[in-house]
Structures are given as structure tokens and as C-alpha cells.
Design a protein around this motif. Structure first.
Motif, short mmCIF file in Angstrom:
data_model
loop_
_atom_site.label_atom_id
_atom_site.label_comp_id
_atom_site.label_asym_id
_atom_site.label_seq_id
_atom_site.Cartn_x
_atom_site.Cartn_y
_atom_site.Cartn_z
N GLN A 19 95.41 22.33 141.08
CA GLN A 19 95.55 21.33 139.85
C GLN A 19 96.24 19.96 140.76
O GLN A 19 95.71 18.93 140.55
N PHE A 20 97.10 20.29 141.76
CA PHE A 20 97.78 19.37 142.24
C PHE A 20 96.88 18.53 143.10
O PHE A 20 96.90 17.31 143.29
N GLU A 21 96.29 19.15 144.02
CA GLU A 21 95.19 18.86 144.89
C GLU A 21 94.36 17.91 143.90
O GLU A 21 94.06 16.55 144.43
N ASP A 22 93.70 18.29 142.99
CA ASP A 22 92.77 17.39 142.05
C ASP A 22 93.50 16.01 141.71
O ASP A 22 92.82 15.00 141.90
N GLN A 23 94.77 16.37 141.31
CA GLN A 23 95.50 14.93 140.83
C GLN A 23 95.56 14.07 141.99
O GLN A 23 95.26 13.01 141.79
N MET A 24 95.84 14.63 143.45
CA MET A 24 96.23 13.70 144.60
C MET A 24 94.88 13.09 144.75
O MET A 24 94.89 11.90 145.38
N VAL A 25 93.58 13.88 144.66
CA VAL A 25 92.38 13.08 144.88
C VAL A 25 92.10 11.92 144.14
O VAL A 25 91.85 10.78 144.67
N VAL A 26 92.60 11.94 142.79
CA VAL A 26 92.32 10.69 141.91
C VAL A 26 93.33 9.62 142.26
O VAL A 26 93.12 8.79 142.70
N HIS A 27 94.66 10.12 142.40
CA HIS A 27 95.78 9.26 142.79
C HIS A 27 95.60 8.32 143.94
O HIS A 27 95.56 7.38 144.02
N ARG A 45 90.05 15.86 150.28
CA ARG A 45 90.91 17.19 150.03
C ARG A 45 91.51 18.08 151.38
O ARG A 45 92.61 18.69 151.19
N ALA A 46 90.64 18.20 152.31
CA ALA A 46 91.04 18.54 153.62
C ALA A 46 92.43 17.83 154.03
O ALA A 46 93.32 18.50 154.63
N LEU A 47 92.51 16.66 154.13
CA LEU A 47 93.69 15.72 154.50
C LEU A 47 94.66 16.11 153.63
O LEU A 47 96.03 16.37 153.88
N ILE A 48 94.66 16.24 152.04
CA ILE A 48 95.53 16.69 151.21
C ILE A 48 96.08 17.96 151.60
O ILE A 48 97.22 18.11 151.85
N GLN A 49 95.31 18.86 151.78
CA GLN A 49 95.77 20.33 152.34
C GLN A 49 96.51 20.32 153.76
O GLN A 49 97.50 20.93 153.40
N GLU A 50 95.94 19.83 154.62
CA GLU A 50 96.82 19.40 155.70
C GLU A 50 98.35 19.10 155.47
O GLU A 50 99.18 19.48 155.94
N GLY A 51 98.37 17.88 154.52
CA GLY A 51 99.56 17.22 154.20
C GLY A 51 100.39 18.15 153.47
O GLY A 51 101.65 17.88 153.90
N ILE A 52 99.95 18.91 152.54
CA ILE A 52 100.79 19.75 151.81
C ILE A 52 101.47 20.74 152.71
O ILE A 52 102.72 21.02 152.73
N VAL A 66 105.92 15.45 147.93
CA VAL A 66 104.72 15.93 148.45
C VAL A 66 103.84 14.44 148.36
O VAL A 66 103.10 14.20 149.51
N ARG A 67 103.60 14.20 147.02
CA ARG A 67 102.87 12.79 146.96
C ARG A 67 103.18 11.76 147.66
O ARG A 67 102.31 11.31 148.18
N ARG A 68 104.42 11.67 147.87
CA ARG A 68 104.82 10.34 148.80
C ARG A 68 104.59 10.78 150.25
O ARG A 68 103.99 9.95 150.91
N TYR A 69 104.55 11.95 150.68
CA TYR A 69 104.32 12.28 151.92
C TYR A 69 102.90 12.02 152.04
O TYR A 69 102.27 11.52 153.20
#
Length: 119
Positions: A19-27, A45-52, A66-69
Motif C-alpha cells: 500500500q505504501f509503495e502504491d502511494q509512493m508511485v502516485v506521489h 516501483r523498483a526504485l521505491i523498493q530499493e529506497g525503502i 521514508v517518503r522524504r528519502y
């Protein structure tokens, strides 16, 4: 008494992470259209997963931090934590005495100073 088994907890955690990943894609797509225009959703999505995962290594675990990161990853590149161009961010991230929020606050402050031409 409700008992949540480890498998159930893991499934719940995975659902929350998705759910967080989905939100970050949109954000990230909405707030950084120029930076994400050339990136497919799968790549984002891969970038988001790597960033997390990267953020967790720096004890950055709160959702807002994490969002700011992730925002900094999009602005400065996926390796902003180790790049010579953003060594200042790496210094904050490696500070063991700071918690995740303090690290991200310092990075935000420094980036704002750079935008204002104070650094």
C-alpha cells in the motif's frame, strides 16, 4: 483473546508495504513529473523498493521520513546517499547519534539552503 500468528503478521506487513509503495508511485509521479517522466511504473516501483531498503539501513523507518528519502532519490539520483555530488547528505545519513527523522530534517534544511543559494 486474539492471537496473530507470525505468518499473518508477515502477510499484514507485506500488504501495508504494498500500500505504501502504491502511494509512493502516485506521489512521486505527481510531485516530480519531470524526474519520473522517462521511468516506467515498474522501474519506479523498483526504485521505491530499493529506497525503502536503503532508508532502513540508515534507521529511517517512519513513513514520512521514508517518503522524504524517496523524494531525494528521485531529485538527486538513486545513489544520492553515496554520490560525491551529494556527500553532504551521506554525512547526515551516517551520523549514528541521529535518529531517522533528525537525519531527514537536516537533509531537508541543507537542501532548502541550497535552493535559496545560502550554501
Amino acid at each position: 483473546m486474539l492471537v496473530i500468528r507470525e505468518e499473518q503478521m508477515s502477510a499484514l506487513s507485506q500488504a501495508m508495504l504494498k500500500q505504501f509503495e502504491d502511494q509512493m508511485v502516485v506521489h512521486l509521479s505527481s510531485n516530480f513529473p519531470d524526474e519520473t517522466r522517462e521511468i516506467s511504473e515498474g522501474e519506479l516501483r523498483a526504485l521505491i523498493q530499493e529506497g525503502i531498503e536503503q532508508a532502513e539501513q540508515y534507521q529511517i523507518t517512519l513513513e514520512d521520513d521514508v517518503r522524504r528519502y524517496l523524494e531525494f532519490m528521485v531529485m538527486y539520483g538513486h545513489n544520492f546517499d553515496t554520490s560525491p555530488d551529494t556527500a553532504w547528505a551521506g554525512e547526515f545519513l551516517h551520523a549514528k547519534e541521529l535518529d531517522g527523522t533528525a537525519k531527514m530534517d537536516l537533509i531537508d534544511e541543507r537542501e532548502l539552503e541550497m535552493v535559496r543559494g545560502l550554501v
